[in-house]
Design a protein around this motif. Structure first.
Motif, PDB file in Angstrom:
ATOM      1  N   VAL A 307       0.842  -1.206   0.000  1.00 36.71           N
ATOM      2  CA  VAL A 307       0.000   0.000   0.000  1.00 36.71           C
ATOM      3  C   VAL A 307       0.872   1.249   0.000  1.00 36.71           C
ATOM      4  O   VAL A 307       0.652   2.194  -0.774  1.00 36.71           O
ATOM      5  N   LEU A 308       1.895   1.282   0.868  1.00 36.97           N
ATOM      6  CA  LEU A 308       2.754   2.452   0.977  1.00 36.97           C
ATOM      7  C   LEU A 308       3.540   2.703  -0.303  1.00 36.97           C
ATOM      8  O   LEU A 308       3.846   3.853  -0.639  1.00 36.97           O
ATOM      9  N   CYS A 309       3.847   1.636  -1.034  1.00 40.31           N
ATOM     10  CA  CYS A 309       4.609   1.768  -2.287  1.00 40.31           C
ATOM     11  C   CYS A 309       3.710   1.922  -3.505  1.00 40.31           C
ATOM     12  O   CYS A 309       4.204   1.960  -4.639  1.00 40.31           O
ATOM     13  N   GLY A 310       2.393   1.985  -3.313  1.00 38.78           N
ATOM     14  CA  GLY A 310       1.482   2.167  -4.436  1.00 38.78           C
ATOM     15  C   GLY A 310       1.256   0.927  -5.258  1.00 38.78           C
ATOM     16  O   GLY A 310       0.798   1.007  -6.406  1.00 38.78           O
ATOM     17  N   LEU A 311       1.555  -0.244  -4.701  1.00 36.11           N
ATOM     18  CA  LEU A 311       1.371  -1.504  -5.419  1.00 36.11           C
ATOM     19  C   LEU A 311       0.066  -2.192  -5.046  1.00 36.11           C
ATOM     20  O   LEU A 311      -0.301  -3.201  -5.645  1.00 36.11           O
ATOM     21  N   GLN A 312      -0.631  -1.654  -4.048  1.00 34.17           N
ATOM     22  CA  GLN A 312      -1.888  -2.218  -3.578  1.00 34.17           C
ATOM     23  C   GLN A 312      -2.832  -1.071  -3.235  1.00 34.17           C
ATOM     24  O   GLN A 312      -2.454  -0.129  -2.552  1.00 34.17           O
ATOM     25  N   LYS A 313      -4.070  -1.132  -3.739  1.00 35.58           N
ATOM     26  CA  LYS A 313      -5.036  -0.079  -3.470  1.00 35.58           C
ATOM     27  C   LYS A 313      -5.524  -0.156  -2.024  1.00 35.58           C
ATOM     28  O   LYS A 313      -5.713  -1.233  -1.483  1.00 35.58           O
ATOM     29  N   ASN A 314      -5.711   1.014  -1.405  1.00 38.69           N
ATOM     30  CA  ASN A 314      -6.357   1.072  -0.106  1.00 38.69           C
ATOM     31  C   ASN A 314      -7.792   1.543  -0.295  1.00 38.69           C
ATOM     32  O   ASN A 314      -8.075   2.398  -1.140  1.00 38.69           O
ATOM     33  N   ASP A 315      -8.709   0.979   0.471  1.00 42.94           N
ATOM     34  CA  ASP A 315     -10.118   1.311   0.320  1.00 42.94           C
ATOM     35  C   ASP A 315     -10.447   2.687   0.876  1.00 42.94           C
ATOM     36  O   ASP A 315     -11.357   3.359   0.408  1.00 42.94           O
ATOM     37  N   SER A 316      -9.720   3.104   1.896  1.00 36.14           N
ATOM     38  CA  SER A 316      -9.911   4.437   2.464  1.00 36.14           C
ATOM     39  C   SER A 316      -8.630   4.852   3.151  1.00 36.14           C
ATOM     40  O   SER A 316      -7.715   4.045   3.343  1.00 36.14           O
ATOM     41  N   GLY A 317      -8.542   6.122   3.537  1.00 36.62           N
ATOM     42  CA  GLY A 317      -7.358   6.625   4.204  1.00 36.62           C
ATOM     43  C   GLY A 317      -6.419   7.328   3.246  1.00 36.62           C
ATOM     44  O   GLY A 317      -6.611   7.331   2.025  1.00 36.62           O
ATOM     45  N   THR A 318      -5.361   7.924   3.814  1.00 32.42           N
ATOM     46  CA  THR A 318      -4.449   8.759   3.041  1.00 32.42           C
ATOM     47  C   THR A 318      -3.005   8.472   3.433  1.00 32.42           C
ATOM     48  O   THR A 318      -2.692   8.240   4.598  1.00 32.42           O
ATOM     49  N   VAL A 319      -2.116   8.503   2.431  1.00 30.35           N
ATOM     50  CA  VAL A 319      -0.674   8.433   2.655  1.00 30.35           C
ATOM     51  C   VAL A 319      -0.079   9.768   2.251  1.00 30.35           C
ATOM     52  O   VAL A 319      -0.250  10.211   1.112  1.00 30.35           O
ATOM     53  N   LEU A 320       0.617  10.439   3.188  1.00 32.21           N
ATOM     54  CA  LEU A 320       1.180  11.755   2.929  1.00 32.21           C
ATOM     55  C   LEU A 320       2.700  11.723   3.073  1.00 32.21           C
ATOM     56  O   LEU A 320       3.240  11.074   3.976  1.00 32.21           O
ATOM     57  N   LEU A 321       3.396  12.437   2.188  1.00 31.41           N
ATOM     58  CA  LEU A 321       4.835  12.617   2.264  1.00 31.41           C
ATOM     59  C   LEU A 321       5.114  14.109   2.259  1.00 31.41           C
ATOM     60  O   LEU A 321       4.669  14.821   1.360  1.00 31.41           O
ATOM     61  N   GLN A 322       5.806  14.580   3.293  1.00 29.97           N
ATOM     62  CA  GLN A 322       6.035  16.018   3.508  1.00 29.97           C
ATOM     63  C   GLN A 322       4.716  16.781   3.520  1.00 29.97           C
ATOM     64  O   GLN A 322       4.623  17.905   3.000  1.00 29.97           O
ATOM     65  N   GLY A 323       3.671  16.157   4.065  1.00 29.82           N
ATOM     66  CA  GLY A 323       2.384  16.823   4.181  1.00 29.82           C
ATOM     67  C   GLY A 323       1.537  16.801   2.930  1.00 29.82           C
ATOM     68  O   GLY A 323       0.403  17.295   2.938  1.00 29.82           O
ATOM     69  N   LYS A 324       2.050  16.188   1.852  1.00 32.11           N
ATOM     70  CA  LYS A 324       1.322  16.140   0.590  1.00 32.11           C
ATOM     71  C   LYS A 324       0.733  14.747   0.384  1.00 32.11           C
ATOM     72  O   LYS A 324       1.451  13.752   0.436  1.00 32.11           O
ATOM     73  N   ALA A 325      -0.602  14.693   0.167  1.00 34.51           N
ATOM     74  CA  ALA A 325      -1.263  13.411  -0.072  1.00 34.51           C
ATOM     75  C   ALA A 325      -0.798  12.824  -1.396  1.00 34.51           C
ATOM     76  O   ALA A 325      -0.721  13.526  -2.409  1.00 34.51           O
ATOM     77  N   LEU A 326      -0.475  11.515  -1.389  1.00 35.48           N
ATOM     78  CA  LEU A 326       0.057  10.853  -2.578  1.00 35.48           C
ATOM     79  C   LEU A 326      -0.928   9.827  -3.132  1.00 35.48           C
ATOM     80  O   LEU A 326      -1.407   8.962  -2.399  1.00 35.48           O
ATOM     81  N   ALA A 327      -1.197   9.927  -4.419  1.00 36.56           N
ATOM     82  CA  ALA A 327      -1.948   8.881  -5.111  1.00 36.56           C
ATOM     83  C   ALA A 327      -1.014   7.691  -5.331  1.00 36.56           C
ATOM     84  O   ALA A 327       0.201   7.789  -5.113  1.00 36.56           O
ATOM     85  N   GLU A 328      -1.561   6.558  -5.763  1.00 36.32           N
ATOM     86  CA  GLU A 328      -0.756   5.346  -5.919  1.00 36.32           C
ATOM     87  C   GLU A 328       0.408   5.554  -6.884  1.00 36.32           C
ATOM     88  O   GLU A 328       1.535   5.114  -6.624  1.00 36.32           O
ATOM     89  N   LYS A 329       0.184   6.228  -7.992  1.00 36.87           N
ATOM     90  CA  LYS A 329       1.244   6.450  -8.980  1.00 36.87           C
ATOM     91  C   LYS A 329       2.365   7.283  -8.375  1.00 36.87           C
ATOM     92  O   LYS A 329       3.554   7.017  -8.615  1.00 36.87           O
ATOM     93  N   GLN A 330       2.018   8.284  -7.580  1.00 39.19           N
ATOM     94  CA  GLN A 330       3.030   9.131  -6.937  1.00 39.19           C
ATOM     95  C   GLN A 330       3.819   8.351  -5.897  1.00 39.19           C
ATOM     96  O   GLN A 330       5.022   8.567  -5.734  1.00 39.19           O
ATOM     97  N   ARG A 331       3.160   7.445  -5.194  1.00 41.01           N
ATOM     98  CA  ARG A 331       3.863   6.604  -4.216  1.00 41.01           C
ATOM     99  C   ARG A 331       4.902   5.729  -4.901  1.00 41.01           C
ATOM    100  O   ARG A 331       6.002   5.511  -4.386  1.00 41.01           O
TER     101      ARG A 331
END
Length: 490
Positions: A307-331
Motif C-alpha cells: 500500500v505504501l509503495c502504491g502496489l496495492q489499493k487502499n479502500d480508504s485513508g491517506t498516505v502523505l509525504l512532507q504533508g502532501k497526499a500521494l496517489a498510488e502512482k506518486q507513491r
C-alpha cells in the motif's frame, strides 16, 4: 542412515560453494545442525543427501554417498524421495499445486495411494500440525511463513525416515518458530533422522544432538551440542555464527537524528476479497529512523508495504509525504521496496547492470562502493539469478541505496543471512538513515532489530497496537512472541 566418505563436489561454472574431501556419518534418530557462514557448503551437503546432487545440480563429484543403504549416485531420485523429505529455504520452489490441501498430500498422491487413504493422511497431518487455519486455502494468498508450514506438512505427511531442512526458520515469526521447534521434537521422538542447515541457532539449542561447523567447503568442527554450548561467545563470533540465546542479545541501536522527511499514514483501510486486512491504521515515520514492522505471519505486513509503495489499493485513508497526499502512482515514484522473494525484481543479465537499471545519472563509483559494502563486488559480472539466496537479497538492498528514493521498505531483508551478511545489511540501513531516508523494515529477526532498529511498530488485529522506542524496547521480544493473531492474509 547417512554416510559421506571423502566427498568433493564443484558446481559447473562456479569456483566457490563446493565441498572438499568431506566425510560425515549420521546414525538413525540423530538431529544434526549444519552451521557456518553463507557459501560454506551446508546446502550442498543437504543436496547430496536428498539426491539433488548429482540428479539435478550438475558438477564434478567424487567420493561415496550412501543414504539408507542406497548409493545416491546410482539410485533414481524418485526412489530416494521415498526415504528423504526436504523443506527448502524458499518453499515456493517446491510447490506443485494451487491449494494447500492438494499440496500437503502431493507426495503421497504420487505414490498412488487410494483417495480415501489420502484423505485420512491429510486429516491426520492437519490435526497433528494444527493446520486447520491453512486448510483449503489458495497457495498464492499465503504469507511466506504460512507457505513454510505447508512445505513442512507435505514432508511430514509422507512419513519419511530422513528430514532435510534448509533454513526452515527464515520466513517464520517467533510463535511459528516455537511451533517448528515443537514439530522437530515430535519428529525426533518418532525416531526420524533430521539434518538442518541453519543460521538462526537459538531455537535449536534444545533440539539438536550434534553441531557440524563448516567453512570453505570443509568440516572444521564436529561437536556434541553440549560442547558447542560450552564454546565462549568470542569463539562463536570468530566463527561467524549468530547468537545461541536471544536473551544475550544486547540492544546497540541508538536514537536517530531525524530529518525533515515525514511519512504520515492516516486511517488506512484495506480489504482483500471478503477479508478486512486493516481498519483505520495510522502512524507517522521520520527520515533518519530505522523502523521495524513486526507481527505474526499473515497479519498483513507485506500488504502494508505494498500500500505504501502504491502496489496495492487502499479502500480508504491517506498516505502523505512532507504533508502532501500521494496517489498510488506518486507513491510508486518516490518509493522502493526490497521484496521478500527478490527473484521477482531482478531483471538484467549482470549484478552491475542491475544496480544501474533505471538510474538517470549512473555513478559507477557509487555502485562499486555499494557492492563492496555488501561483499558483492567480485560478482558484479555474474547473472543475478545465478547468485545464492542471501546474495540476491543483498543485491536488492544495494539497489535500494542507489535508487535515490525517499521511502524505502525492506521485506525480510535478513532472512537466510549469516551474521556477516546481517551486519552488512545493518550498515547499509544506517547509511540510508544518515541520508535522512524514511526506512521501514518488515522483519522477524530479533537480533537485527536489537542491533539496528531505533523503533518498532507492532501490527496486530489490523492496527498498530504498539509503538516501541527508547525505554520500551525491553518488551520487544515479548511483543514479537505474543503479537495477536494474523488475518490469514499476507
Amino acid at each position: 542412515m547417512i554416510s559421506l566418505k571423502n566427498v568433493s563436489f564443484s558446481y559447473d561454472g562456479q569456483e566457490n560453494n563446493g565441498l572438499h574431501n568431506v566425510s560425515l556419518e549420521i546414525p538413525k534418530g540423530q538431529c544434526v545442525l549444519l552451521c557456518g557462514e553463507s557459501g560454506c557448503g551446508k546446502t550442498t551437503i543437504t543436496r547430496l543427501i536428498n539426491g539433488l546432487i548429482p540428479h539435478f545440480f550438475s558438477g564434478e563429484l567424487s567420493g561415496e554417498i550412501s543414504v539408507c543403504g542406497l548409493d545416491v549416485t546410482k539410485t533414481d531420485i524418485a526412489d530416494i524421495s521415498d526415504y528423504v523429505g526436504s523443506v527448502f529455504q524458499n518453499p515456493r520452489t517446491q510447490f506443485f499445486n494451487t491449494d494447500t490441501d492438494s499440496e500437503i498430500v502431493f507426495g503421497l498422491e504420487n505414490r498412488a495411494l487410494p483417495q480415501e487413504k489420502l484423505k485420512m493422511c491429510l486429516e491426520k497431518t492437519s490435526r497433528e500440525l494444527n493446520l486447520s487455519a491453512l486448510r483449503k486455502r489458495n497457495i498464492f494468498e499465503l504469507s511466506g511463513g504460512e507457505k513454510q508450514k505447508i512445505a513442512f506438512a507435505s514432508v511430514y505427511a509422507t512419513e519419511s525416515e530422513i528430514f532435510v531442512l534448509d533454513e526452515p526458520s527464515s520466513n517464520l515469526d517467533m510463535g511459528a518458530i516455537e511451533e517448528l521447534t515443537d514439530l522437530l521434537q515430535r519428529v525426533k521422538a518418532q525416531g526420524k533422522t533430521i539434518i538442518i542447515a541453519e543460521h538462526r541457532l537459538w531455537y535449536l539449542m534444545d533440539v539438536a544432538d550434534r553441531v557440524v561447523y563448516m567453512h570453505g567447503g570443509k568440516i572444521l568442527k564436529d561437536m556434541t551440542l553440549t560442547d558447542f554450548q560450552a564454546l565462549p561467545e568470542s569463539e562463536i563470533l570468530a566463527m561467524g555464527l549468530r547468537c545461541r540465546n536471544l536473551s544475550h542479545v544486547k540492544k546497540t541501536a541508538i536514537a536517530p537524528k531525524t530529518s525533515s522527511n515525514e511519512l504520515e499514514v492516516q486511517g488506512i483501510s484495506v480489504r482483500l476479497g471478503k477479508q478486512t486486512i486493516f481498519q483505520d491504521l495510522s502512524f507517522t515515520a521520520h527520515g533518519g529512523e530505522v523502523i521495524a514492522v513486526v507481527g505474526k505471519n499473515g497479519v498483513g505486513k507485506t500488504t502494508l508495504a505494498r500500500v505504501l509503495c502504491g502496489l496495492q489499493k487502499n479502500d480508504s485513508g491517506t498516505v502523505l509525504l512532507q504533508g502532501k497526499a500521494l496517489a498510488e502512482k506518486q507513491r510508486r515514484k518516490c518509493s522502493y521496496m526490497v521484496m521478500q522473494d527478490v527473484g521477482h525484481q531482478l531483471f538484467t543479465d549482470s549484478v552491475e547492470a542491475e544496480c544501474l537499471l533505471g538510474v538517470k545519472a549512473p555513478d559507477t563509483a557509487a555502485v562499486e562502493k555499494a557492492l563492496e559494502w555488501l561483499d558483492l563486488l567480485d560478482f558484479k559480472d555474474r547473472h543475478p539469478l545465478s547468485l545464492s539466496g542471501g546474495q540476491k537479497q543483498r543485491l536488492a538492498v544495494a539497489v535500494s541505496l542507489l535508487c535515490e528514493k525517499e521511502l524505502l521498505i525492506f521485506d525480510e531483508p535478513t532472512s537466510g543471512l549469516d551474521l556477516k551478511s546481517m551486519q552488512e545489511v545493518g550498515r547499509l540501513a544506517k547509511e540510508l538513515s544518515a541520508q535522512g531516508k524514511i526506512l521501514l523494515i518488515i522483519t522477524h529477526d530479533y537480533e537485527f532489530i536489537q542491533t539496528i532498529c531505533s523503533r518498532v511498530l507492532v501490527l496486530e488485529d489490523g492496527k498498530i497496537s504498539d509503538d516501541l522506542s527508547g525505554t520500551m524496547r525491553g518488551t520487544v521480544l515479548e511483543k514479537m512472541k505474543g503479537a495477536g493473531n494474523g488475518t490469514g492474509k499476507k
